[in-house]
Design an enzyme around this catalytic site. Structure first.
Site, short mmCIF file in Angstrom:
data_model
loop_
_atom_site.label_atom_id
_atom_site.label_comp_id
_atom_site.label_asym_id
_atom_site.label_seq_id
_atom_site.Cartn_x
_atom_site.Cartn_y
_atom_site.Cartn_z
N ARG A 45 0.83 -1.21 0.00
CA ARG A 45 0.00 0.00 0.00
C ARG A 45 0.87 1.27 0.00
NH1 ARG A 45 -3.37 2.16 4.93
NH2 ARG A 45 -4.76 3.64 3.92
N HIS A 49 0.53 4.35 -2.54
CA HIS A 49 0.29 5.72 -2.06
C HIS A 49 1.43 6.66 -2.47
CE1 HIS A 49 -3.11 5.25 1.08
NE2 HIS A 49 -3.14 4.23 0.27
N ASP A 50 2.64 6.13 -2.53
CA ASP A 50 3.77 6.95 -2.96
C ASP A 50 3.63 7.31 -4.43
OD1 ASP A 50 6.23 8.29 -2.89
OD2 ASP A 50 7.34 6.48 -3.46
N VAL A 53 0.90 9.98 -5.74
CA VAL A 53 1.04 11.40 -5.38
C VAL A 53 2.48 11.84 -5.71
CG1 VAL A 53 0.78 13.12 -3.54
CG2 VAL A 53 -0.65 11.07 -3.53
N SER A 59 8.08 10.52 -1.65
CA SER A 59 7.55 11.71 -0.96
C SER A 59 6.63 11.34 0.20
CB SER A 59 6.84 12.65 -1.93
OG SER A 59 5.82 11.97 -2.65
N ASN A 77 -3.39 8.71 4.73
CA ASN A 77 -2.08 8.10 5.02
C ASN A 77 -1.83 7.87 6.51
OD1 ASN A 77 -1.37 7.89 2.34
ND2 ASN A 77 -0.31 9.86 2.29
N HIS A 175 -6.19 -5.68 -2.99
CA HIS A 175 -7.05 -5.78 -1.80
C HIS A 175 -7.29 -7.24 -1.38
CE1 HIS A 175 -8.92 -1.51 -2.45
NE2 HIS A 175 -7.69 -1.47 -1.98
N ASP A 226 -10.26 -9.43 2.53
CA ASP A 226 -10.51 -10.68 1.81
C ASP A 226 -10.66 -11.77 2.87
OD1 ASP A 226 -10.47 -12.90 0.19
OD2 ASP A 226 -8.58 -12.46 -0.81
N SER A 229 -8.59 -15.30 3.74
CA SER A 229 -7.25 -15.43 3.14
C SER A 229 -6.57 -14.06 3.04
CB SER A 229 -7.33 -16.09 1.76
OG SER A 229 -7.91 -15.23 0.81
N ASP A 234 -3.90 -14.03 -3.35
CA ASP A 234 -4.58 -14.95 -4.25
C ASP A 234 -5.66 -14.20 -5.03
OD1 ASP A 234 -6.70 -14.58 -2.48
OD2 ASP A 234 -6.32 -16.44 -1.39
#
Length: 307
Positions: A45, A49-50, A53, A59, A77, A175, A226, A229, A234
């Site tokens: 993640r 996110h880096d 932006v 950053s 964040n 996700h 999820d 799992s 997967d």
């Protein structure tokens, strides 16, 4: 493609000047993930996110200063984890080869290594990114896709980064690992349009289950994205979305476009026949967004501070 070629040429330079970098990062990531597999999702993640932006320039790692509120203090964040992991890896790499490997590259490699260690795909990460010197909180709200985004907003935000509808469907598959605070989706359970109603695009039976875990105003409970799992990379995410059990509005939105819907149905009906390969390709593509190379930016000594 100039960006890709630039990154690859810097990759060769980096392999010459710090040949052990990838191995150091991989071993350090392995030590972390073997002890705490739930950190794989936050490290993936963080890369996402880096890159969304200001491009993949590290950053998101910069601390706020007296005169500037940085990206990492923006609301989306505040739930990011793993900064300490990146800092520890950076310290190890600096000891071996001072001033050669950027924090942005470390984030990209740690994301790849984390995913591959929990049964996900492995991909070659083009290296040579440099670290940005600017990090502005307000840019996060404008550029980072929110869990409440609809398909039109998602399409625009991905297109702005040179990513297409397939990339959107594929990268949403990230996700398959991780958890979310209730705040990311409780509007779908209790007050979807401000009339105390539920989101009609969410399976009503699933709403009952989620309401047992998340009461209105709950800011602390974590829910598996999820279920069953969430620690394993997967294709189960696509099965959930196809059954209208995606946790976020942005997950459900994939069924609102013919191309993304077709991808969801394909992966859910073929046990993710092409998902691993597709995810690797889309991650390489995302990892090239807005990169700084050559004399742009810098190689930070500490990831939380500009030099």
């Amino acid at each position: 493609m100039a960006t890709g070629k630039k990154l690859l040429s810097f990759l060769f330079l980096q392999l010459i000047t710090c040949p052990e970098a990838e191995s150091i990062i991989q071993k350090a990531t392995y030590r972390v993930i073997s002890r705490a597999p739930t950190l794989a999702a936050p490290l993936l993640r963080m890369h996402f996110h880096d890159c969304f932006v200001r491009g993949c320039d590290g950053s998101v790692l910069l601390n706020s200063t007296k005169t500037n509120i940085a990206e990492r203090d923006a609301i989306p964040n505040l739930s990011l984890r793993g900064f300490n992991v990146i800092d520890a890896i950076k310290a190890e790499v600096e000891e071996a080869c001072p001033g050669v490997v950027s924090c942005a590259d470390i984030v990209a490699l740690a994301a790849r290594d984390s995913v591959s260690m929990i049964h996900g795909p492995y991909w070659e990460v083009p290296l040579g990114r440099r670290d940005g010197r600017v990090s502005i909180m307000n840019q996060v709200f404008a550029e980072l896709p929110a869990p409440f985004a609809n398909i039109t907003q998602l399409k625009q935000m991905f297109a702005a980064k040179g990513l297409n509808m397939k990339d959107l469907a594929v990268l949403s598959g990230g996700h398959t690992i991780g958890t979310s605070h209730c705040l990311g989706f409780t509007n779908r359970l209790y007050n979807f349009t401000g009339r105390g109603d539920t989101d009609p695009s969410l399976d009503p039976n699933y709403i009952v289950k989620l309401r047992q875990k998340c009461k209105p105003g709950d800011t602390t409970t974590l829910v598996e994205m999820d279920p069953g799992s969430f620690k394993t990379f997967d294709e189960a995410y696509f099965t959930l979305v196809a059954k209208r059990r995606g946790l976020f509005q942005s997950d459900a939105a994939l069924l609102d476009d013919p191309e993304t819907k077709a991808y969801v149905i394909l992966q859910s009906s073929t046990h993710g026949s092409t998902f691993a390969k597709d995810f690797a390709e889309s991650m390489v593509k995302m990892g090239r967004v807005g990169v700084l190379t050559g004399n742009q930016g810098e190689i930070r000594k500490h990831c939380a501070f500009v030099n």
